[in-house]
Design a protein around this motif. Structure first.
Motif, PDB file in Angstrom:
ATOM      1  N   VAL A  95       0.963  -1.263   0.060  1.00 31.52           N
ATOM      2  CA  VAL A  95       0.106   0.112   0.064  1.00 31.52           C
ATOM      3  C   VAL A  95       0.784   1.058  -0.005  1.00 31.52           C
ATOM      4  CG1 VAL A  95      -1.608   1.228   1.596  1.00 31.52           C
ATOM      5  CG2 VAL A  95      -1.976  -1.053   1.061  1.00 31.52           C
ATOM      6  N   ALA A  96       0.630   2.207  -0.774  1.00 31.16           N
ATOM      7  CA  ALA A  96       1.214   3.438  -0.832  1.00 31.16           C
ATOM      8  C   ALA A  96       1.678   4.089   0.412  1.00 31.16           C
ATOM      9  CB  ALA A  96       0.584   4.548  -1.909  1.00 31.16           C
ATOM     10  N   GLY A  97       2.955   4.400   0.695  1.00 29.20           N
ATOM     11  CA  GLY A  97       3.269   5.124   1.893  1.00 29.20           C
ATOM     12  C   GLY A  97       3.626   4.154   3.001  1.00 29.20           C
ATOM     13  N   VAL A  98       3.283   2.745   2.930  1.00 34.90           N
ATOM     14  CA  VAL A  98       3.447   2.007   4.065  1.00 34.90           C
ATOM     15  C   VAL A  98       4.644   1.895   4.886  1.00 34.90           C
ATOM     16  CG1 VAL A  98       3.075  -0.352   3.197  1.00 34.90           C
ATOM     17  CG2 VAL A  98       2.226   0.068   5.545  1.00 34.90           C
ATOM     18  N   GLU A  99       5.551   1.608   4.131  1.00 37.32           N
ATOM     19  CA  GLU A  99       7.108   1.176   4.236  1.00 37.32           C
ATOM     20  C   GLU A  99       7.670   2.507   4.951  1.00 37.32           C
ATOM     21  OE1 GLU A  99      10.843  -1.523   3.110  1.00 37.32           O
ATOM     22  OE2 GLU A  99       9.408  -0.856   1.489  1.00 37.32           O
ATOM     23  N   LEU A 102       6.300   2.608   8.116  1.00 33.78           N
ATOM     24  CA  LEU A 102       7.044   1.773   9.239  1.00 33.78           C
ATOM     25  C   LEU A 102       8.513   2.306   9.425  1.00 33.78           C
ATOM     26  CD1 LEU A 102       5.920  -1.426   7.188  1.00 33.78           C
ATOM     27  CD2 LEU A 102       5.091  -0.776   9.375  1.00 33.78           C
ATOM     28  N   LYS A 103       9.166   2.803   8.447  1.00 30.22           N
ATOM     29  CA  LYS A 103      10.339   3.507   8.800  1.00 30.22           C
ATOM     30  C   LYS A 103      10.464   4.467  10.049  1.00 30.22           C
ATOM     31  CE  LYS A 103      12.288   2.193   4.278  1.00 30.22           C
ATOM     32  NZ  LYS A 103      12.694   2.847   3.040  1.00 30.22           N
ATOM     33  N   GLU A 104       9.259   5.325   9.676  1.00 30.63           N
ATOM     34  CA  GLU A 104       9.145   6.510  10.594  1.00 30.63           C
ATOM     35  C   GLU A 104       8.843   5.885  11.946  1.00 30.63           C
ATOM     36  OE1 GLU A 104       6.192  10.287  11.524  1.00 30.63           O
ATOM     37  OE2 GLU A 104       6.057   9.025   9.742  1.00 30.63           O
ATOM     38  N   TRP A 105       8.144   4.701  12.245  1.00 31.53           N
ATOM     39  CA  TRP A 105       7.729   4.460  13.486  1.00 31.53           C
ATOM     40  C   TRP A 105       8.643   3.420  14.247  1.00 31.53           C
ATOM     41  CZ3 TRP A 105       5.027   7.183  16.955  1.00 31.53           C
ATOM     42  CH2 TRP A 105       4.446   8.280  16.354  1.00 31.53           C
ATOM     43  N   GLN A 106       9.509   2.778  13.461  1.00 30.32           N
ATOM     44  CA  GLN A 106      10.407   1.712  13.968  1.00 30.32           C
ATOM     45  C   GLN A 106      11.127   2.212  14.913  1.00 30.32           C
ATOM     46  OE1 GLN A 106      13.182   0.229  11.023  1.00 30.32           O
ATOM     47  NE2 GLN A 106      13.185  -1.696  11.964  1.00 30.32           N
ATOM     48  N   GLY A 107      11.162   1.330  16.156  1.00 30.04           N
ATOM     49  CA  GLY A 107      12.220   2.051  17.318  1.00 30.04           C
ATOM     50  C   GLY A 107      11.374   2.984  18.056  1.00 30.04           C
ATOM     51  N   ARG A 108      10.385   3.817  17.621  1.00 29.77           N
ATOM     52  CA  ARG A 108       9.384   4.728  18.465  1.00 29.77           C
ATOM     53  C   ARG A 108       8.242   4.001  18.698  1.00 29.77           C
ATOM     54  NH1 ARG A 108       8.019   9.342  14.526  1.00 29.77           N
ATOM     55  NH2 ARG A 108       7.295  10.368  16.436  1.00 29.77           N
ATOM     56  N   ALA A 109       7.860   3.091  18.227  1.00 30.17           N
ATOM     57  CA  ALA A 109       6.474   2.238  18.964  1.00 30.17           C
ATOM     58  C   ALA A 109       6.647   0.962  18.471  1.00 30.17           C
ATOM     59  CB  ALA A 109       5.402   2.764  18.195  1.00 30.17           C
ATOM     60  N   LYS A 110       6.155  -0.050  19.360  1.00 31.52           N
ATOM     61  CA  LYS A 110       6.332  -1.388  18.860  1.00 31.52           C
ATOM     62  C   LYS A 110       5.161  -1.527  17.808  1.00 31.52           C
ATOM     63  CE  LYS A 110       8.565  -2.678  22.605  1.00 31.52           C
ATOM     64  NZ  LYS A 110       9.681  -3.106  22.487  1.00 31.52           N
ATOM     65  N   ILE A 111       5.616  -2.098  16.954  1.00 29.96           N
ATOM     66  CA  ILE A 111       4.594  -2.450  15.422  1.00 29.96           C
ATOM     67  C   ILE A 111       4.170  -4.003  15.444  1.00 29.96           C
ATOM     68  CG2 ILE A 111       4.222  -1.856  13.365  1.00 29.96           C
ATOM     69  CD1 ILE A 111       6.554  -0.045  13.339  1.00 29.96           C
ATOM     70  N   TYR A 198     -12.251   8.181  11.107  1.00 33.67           N
ATOM     71  CA  TYR A 198     -11.069   8.400  10.866  1.00 33.67           C
ATOM     72  C   TYR A 198     -10.656   7.490   9.757  1.00 33.67           C
ATOM     73  CZ  TYR A 198     -11.018  10.944  15.191  1.00 33.67           C
ATOM     74  OH  TYR A 198     -11.510  11.601  16.155  1.00 33.67           O
ATOM     75  N   THR A 199     -10.439   8.016   8.450  1.00 40.44           N
ATOM     76  CA  THR A 199     -10.263   6.860   7.156  1.00 40.44           C
ATOM     77  C   THR A 199      -9.023   7.651   6.688  1.00 40.44           C
ATOM     78  OG1 THR A 199     -11.559   8.196   6.012  1.00 40.44           O
ATOM     79  CG2 THR A 199     -12.594   6.525   7.186  1.00 40.44           C
ATOM     80  N   ILE A 200      -8.351   6.746   5.732  1.00 47.18           N
ATOM     81  CA  ILE A 200      -7.230   6.925   5.015  1.00 47.18           C
ATOM     82  C   ILE A 200      -7.377   6.242   3.700  1.00 47.18           C
ATOM     83  CG2 ILE A 200      -5.543   7.846   6.828  1.00 47.18           C
ATOM     84  CD1 ILE A 200      -4.240   4.871   6.323  1.00 47.18           C
ATOM     85  N   GLN A 201      -6.934   7.086   2.645  1.00 53.10           N
ATOM     86  CA  GLN A 201      -7.118   6.067   1.314  1.00 53.10           C
ATOM     87  C   GLN A 201      -5.748   5.230   1.172  1.00 53.10           C
ATOM     88  OE1 GLN A 201      -9.295   6.104  -1.255  1.00 53.10           O
ATOM     89  NE2 GLN A 201     -10.596   7.786  -0.072  1.00 53.10           N
ATOM     90  N   ASP A 202      -4.602   5.783   1.741  1.00 50.04           N
ATOM     91  CA  ASP A 202      -3.254   5.142   1.964  1.00 50.04           C
ATOM     92  C   ASP A 202      -2.553   5.900   3.129  1.00 50.04           C
ATOM     93  OD1 ASP A 202      -1.687   7.294   0.607  1.00 50.04           O
ATOM     94  OD2 ASP A 202      -2.360   6.715  -1.228  1.00 50.04           O
ATOM     95  N   PHE A 203      -1.255   5.350   3.267  1.00 53.49           N
ATOM     96  CA  PHE A 203      -0.509   5.731   4.390  1.00 53.49           C
ATOM     97  C   PHE A 203       0.028   7.244   4.195  1.00 53.49           C
ATOM     98  CE2 PHE A 203      -1.500   1.573   5.686  1.00 53.49           C
ATOM     99  CZ  PHE A 203      -1.326   1.488   7.237  1.00 53.49           C
ATOM    100  N   ARG A 204       0.187   7.612   2.987  1.00 55.49           N
ATOM    101  CA  ARG A 204       0.589   8.917   2.648  1.00 55.49           C
ATOM    102  C   ARG A 204      -0.250  10.022   3.511  1.00 55.49           C
ATOM    103  NH1 ARG A 204       0.892   8.426  -3.802  1.00 55.49           N
ATOM    104  NH2 ARG A 204      -1.136   7.595  -3.184  1.00 55.49           N
ATOM    105  N   GLU A 205      -1.395   9.710   3.792  1.00 61.26           N
ATOM    106  CA  GLU A 205      -2.338  10.607   4.650  1.00 61.26           C
ATOM    107  C   GLU A 205      -2.550  10.542   5.975  1.00 61.26           C
ATOM    108  OE1 GLU A 205      -6.023   9.737   2.953  1.00 61.26           O
ATOM    109  OE2 GLU A 205      -5.500  10.295   0.777  1.00 61.26           O
ATOM    110  N   ILE A 206      -1.772   9.451   6.476  1.00 59.73           N
ATOM    111  CA  ILE A 206      -1.781   8.876   8.031  1.00 59.73           C
ATOM    112  C   ILE A 206      -1.367   9.852   9.129  1.00 59.73           C
ATOM    113  CG2 ILE A 206      -0.067   7.381   8.378  1.00 59.73           C
ATOM    114  CD1 ILE A 206      -2.039   5.451   9.646  1.00 59.73           C
ATOM    115  N   GLY A 207      -0.173  10.874   8.715  1.00 63.31           N
ATOM    116  CA  GLY A 207       0.537  11.622   9.652  1.00 63.31           C
ATOM    117  C   GLY A 207      -0.480  12.501  10.325  1.00 63.31           C
TER     118      GLY A 207
END
Length: 215
Positions: A95-99, A102-111, A198-207
């Motif tokens: 899905v667009a933006g998901v990786e 994941l990189k943004e939150w890796q180490g900051r949160a448990k995923i 709360y909805t998103i089309q893809d992860f480019r919108e989730i921030g």
């Protein structure tokens, strides 16, 4: 400061654009019984996205074939389903933006991956796609998604108020509600979750949503 400590992600339709692969597999599992029954099974799956095939096949047999599924037949259907879908899901795009998420939150949160796919199969797929490095744990069936959340929050001593579940199915929404955590719906044109708050089309919108929900 954003107080997000745990993130649970469904896999098909949230991390990976693989829903159609599963849809086709459900239809093909019952096409020998005719188009009407195969369509009915597919519709049941669409209404209960995130429920394991292990659970759906016995239900589908009772509802649409008016008989119980035998143990050998059940095992064969599950094995055939896996053979149809596993390598296709491995090849399917993310899905667009998901990786980036994941990189943004890796180490900051448990995923966590929280999927209805059998757990061993889900772990093979995540590893084959090179995504396992991002996840604290990859979780699948037979454990239910609400129990994934409850068990992991207890294991890692994380508060429900610091937890997010992102899913694309009614099952995901209900699991988040049952576990008492915030939910964001990833929607597509045929989504059953278009009216979620709360909805998103893809992860480019989730921030922006994460900032709003966990400020």
């Amino acid at each position: 400061m954003v107080h997000l400590k745990a993130i649970f992600l469904d896999f098909d339709g949230v991390i990976c654009e693989s829903c159609q692969i599963k849809n086709d597999a459900y239809y093909n599992s019952y096409k020998e019984y005719g188009d009407e029954i195969a369509q009915n099974v597919l519709e049941y799956h669409l209404q209960h996205g995130g429920v394991s095939r292990v659970a759906i096949f016995p239900i589908a047999h009772r509802m649409f074939l008016n008989r119980e599924i035998g143990e050998q037949e059940h095992r064969m259907m599950c094995e055939r389903f896996t053979a149809w879908v596993e390598q296709e899901v491995v090849k399917a795009p993310l899905v667009a933006g998901v990786e980036d998420f994941l990189k943004e939150w890796q180490g900051r949160a448990k995923i966590f991956v929280s999927s209805g796919t059998p757990q061993d199969e889900m772990r093979r797929i995540v590893a084959a796609k090179g995504l396992d490095k991002y996840f604290t744990e990859v979780l699948g069936s037979p454990v239910l998604k609400a129990d994934h959340v409850r068990r992991m929050l207890q294991k890692y001593s994380i508060s429900k108020s610091d937890t997010l579940f992102v899913g694309d199915a009614i099952t995901d929404r209900d699991a988040a509600a049952e576990a008492g955590v915030k939910f964001i719906a990833r929607i597509s044109p045929d989504s059953r979750l278009q009216k979620e708050p709360y909805t998103i089309q893809d992860f480019r919108e989730i921030g922006n949503l994460v900032g709003k929900l966990f400020a």
